[in-house]
Design a protein around this motif. Sequence first.
Motif, PDB file in Angstrom:
ATOM      1  N   SER A   1      -2.314   1.515  -6.230  1.00 36.34           N
ATOM      2  CA  SER A   1      -1.944   0.514  -4.894  1.00 36.34           C
ATOM      3  C   SER A   1      -0.907   1.242  -4.087  1.00 36.34           C
ATOM      4  O   SER A   1      -0.852   0.881  -2.711  1.00 36.34           O
ATOM      5  CB  SER A   1      -1.480  -0.762  -5.548  1.00 36.34           C
TER       6      SER A   1
ATOM      7  N   VAL B   1      -6.734  -4.472 -10.416  1.00 35.12           N
ATOM      8  CA  VAL B   1      -6.324  -5.307  -9.546  1.00 35.12           C
ATOM      9  C   VAL B   1      -6.416  -5.117  -8.173  1.00 35.12           C
ATOM     10  O   VAL B   1      -6.815  -6.012  -7.440  1.00 35.12           O
ATOM     11  CB  VAL B   1      -4.779  -5.376 -10.001  1.00 35.12           C
ATOM     12  N   HIS B   2      -6.632  -4.006  -7.556  1.00 36.14           N
ATOM     13  CA  HIS B   2      -6.575  -3.567  -6.336  1.00 36.14           C
ATOM     14  C   HIS B   2      -8.232  -3.410  -5.756  1.00 36.14           C
ATOM     15  O   HIS B   2      -8.362  -2.652  -4.875  1.00 36.14           O
ATOM     16  CB  HIS B   2      -5.662  -2.484  -5.902  1.00 36.14           C
TER      17      HIS B   2
HETATM   18  C1  LIG Z   1      -0.040  -6.553  -8.559  1.00 37.26           C
HETATM   19  C2  LIG Z   1      -0.435  -5.727  -9.651  1.00 37.26           C
HETATM   20  C3  LIG Z   1      -0.539  -6.501 -10.818  1.00 37.26           C
HETATM   21  C4  LIG Z   1      -0.301  -7.902 -11.122  1.00 37.26           C
HETATM   22  O1  LIG Z   1      -0.838  -8.715 -10.666  1.00 37.26           O
HETATM   23  P1  LIG Z   1      -0.527 -10.101 -10.206  1.00 37.26           P
HETATM   24  O2  LIG Z   1      -1.573 -11.161 -10.155  1.00 37.26           O
HETATM   25  O3  LIG Z   1       0.024  -9.877  -8.790  1.00 37.26           O
HETATM   26  O4  LIG Z   1       0.584 -10.776 -11.123  1.00 37.26           O
HETATM   27  C5  LIG Z   1      -1.224  -5.596 -11.909  1.00 37.26           C
HETATM   28  N1  LIG Z   1      -1.420  -4.400 -11.713  1.00 37.26           N
HETATM   29  C6  LIG Z   1      -1.334  -3.771 -10.696  1.00 37.26           C
HETATM   30  C7  LIG Z   1      -1.858  -2.458 -10.481  1.00 37.26           C
HETATM   31  C8  LIG Z   1      -0.810  -4.643  -9.438  1.00 37.26           C
HETATM   32  O5  LIG Z   1      -0.804  -3.719  -8.257  1.00 37.26           O
END
Ligand SMILES: *Cc1c(COP(=O)(O)O)cnc(C)c1O
Length: 404
Positions: free
Chosen positions: A188, A215-216
Amino acid sequence: MDYEAFFLSGLQSLRAEGRYRVFADLERHAGAFPKASRHSPNGIHDVTVWCSNDYLGMGQHPAVLAAMHEAIDSYGAGAGGTRNISGNCHTHVLLERELADLHGKEAALLFTSGFVSNWAGLGTLAARLPNCVVFSDAGNHASMIDGIRQSRCIKRVFAHNNPRDLDRQLSEVAPDVPKLVAFESVYSMDGDIAPIDEICAVAEAHGAMTYLDEVHAVGLYGRRGGGVSEATGQAHRLTVIEGTLGKAYGVVGGYIAASRALCDYVRSFASGFIFTTALPPAVAAGAMASIRHLKESEVERLRQRDRVARVRQRLDAAGLPHLDNPSHIIPVMVGDATLCKQISDRLLDDFDIYVQPINYPTVPRGTERLRITPSPFHSNEDIEHLVSALSEIWADIGLERVAA
Ligand SMILES: *Cc1c(COP(=O)(O)O)cnc(C)c1O
């Protein structure tokens, strides 16, 4: 001990380094994203938000809002407790099926956030597989690092996005020892993307499990929003795919998708799943509507890509330095914590533009940056305003430009 003095001096040293974080006091408006009202000592001003992780504006999508309203009216506010004590909300069961389908896995398991899914999911696997060694990418997110740490397993950090270093390190551990390779698809802060196929190939050669944080990427990549693993046809090779419902899906929550046995095992042993109240049903319903919409619709993804390309092109034309990468994340590099904060403050105070400075420990010292995330809803005028504001500040401070 003077506890208050201790807290104050800790804060003072953050300030001295330019790392003290001030959160803008923002009021988002459904239907007006990325505009928001900023509350400040000087009153309330409209600002344009350029650093939201609500990447596609799904947090205001009518289908998501309608699903949430309907779920509140049908089921009430909260889930009523942990799933262990109070049972499943039917919405959670449906959402887990939706997520399993999204990633082509047998099952999925919901958590209260992506952080918790990594902390509890990865932590439980690493703690319970006997003598497990976790191979963790050097760029991994704090939630994975914390999960690995609390598992007390042996951790080996491999060079970022480097399958050869991973291969070398895997070779140093006996073949019969359980191994788990933990990495992300889109990182990210730099916006670079992992070579998932090569990492899977190396892991498979050594009999290691794979755990991918998407996640991203979920909602954003792949024909149905299944992430980079879908886009590259690699989803079936990953043991675990982890994602969030809080970023591109615009709501909140986290999950893992994997085999039925693995999800059932984590459900049965992870304290971060067992001992915490389940997500409100309305949140699950909103997330489900968002996932379903993005399984069908490419409009948001295509429009976002168009906006990202345009911001990059305008930054290039102005000679403003940004990291080149294949993702939707545009890091404008500053390289100094105090300057980074100063630029962010000026953007907000003089130009009504909100971009949070990204400083250590989120990124290494000397690589401080402004992380810009264009959405489908940023207009050409928004983009011109952002780039001309940055250009003016660059000139005032005398920062270096790059050749276009
Ligand atoms: C934001 C993030 C998380 C956590 O996700 P949330 O739903 O915001 O708790 C996990 N891994 C990465 C790489 C992130 O950037």
